[in-house]
Design an enzyme around this catalytic site. Structure first.
Site: not given
Length: 207
Positions: A40, A111, A86, A132
């Site tokens: 991530h 990613d 987020n 997100n």
């Protein structure tokens, strides 16, 4: 007196950079050592590599780590948001406003599960694809019209294990290929800031 004059001149030159010559390059990820080598966080790794090549140093300031690099007359603002994935939109919007950067000069590096490992693909707009970080940027900026560079991380996980996969570390085989793949990703940054989005996509997509 000489150093004060030189420093003042440098600050003045930075302030006088034409708005169309300033770029915001955002690498998405999560702050903290816990996430440093996870899939991530590939966005962080790409902007770090570009900064290292240009001898730019990150400074922890409001909403993220920021470095300023020069590339062929352009000023490139590199951002690693500290807001967690987020809430990435808050940091992106803040630095667009603070640095007076045009939306078309924004590039977000993220990613992507839909691409095989190491595959690189740039787009000028698009949906969040369930990511997100992109979802929050879209919500805060109220647009999907911004460039993004997607770095494939593959989808070698079982049903229900997506979160563990993206927050997991690279396999040994992937780690061996990372340096070359990240190096190629930095070429997208160079192209985006000089020859533009369309020509960069034509030259480098799927390389």
């Amino acid at each position: 007196m000489f150093f004060r004059s030189l420093f003042g001149r440098k600050k003045e030159e930075e302030q006088n950079i034409p708005i169309e010559m300033k770029y915001l390059i955002v690498g998405l990820g999560n702050p903290g050592a816990k996430y440093e080598n996870t899939r991530h966080n590939i966005g962080f790794k790409v902007v770090e590599a570009f900064a290292e090549e240009r001898k730019a140093v990150f400074e922890t300031i409001k909403l993220g780590d920021v470095a300023k690099a020069k590339w062929k007359g352009r000023q490139v603002i590199l951002l690693k948001p500290s807001t967690f994935m987020n809430l990435s939109g808050k940091a992106v919007n803040y630095y667009l406003q603070k640095e007076k950067i045009l939306p078309e000069n924004l590039l977000v590096i993220t990613d992507d599960l839909a691409l095989p490992f190491g595959k690189l693909r740039m787009k000028g707009k698009g949906s969040d694809g369930g990511h997100n970080g992109l979802k929050d940027i879209q919500a805060v900026l109220n647009t999907t019209q911004y460039a993004r560079l997607r770095f494939g991380v593959g989808s070698e996980f079982k049903t229900g294990q997506q979160v563990d996969y993206v927050l997991g570390e690279w396999s040994a085989d992937e780690a061996k290929q990372m340096e070359e793949r990240i190096k190629t990703a930095t070429e997208f940054i160079k192209g985006f800031t000089t020859i533009g989005l369309n020509q960069t996509m034509s030259n480098w997509n799927n390389k």
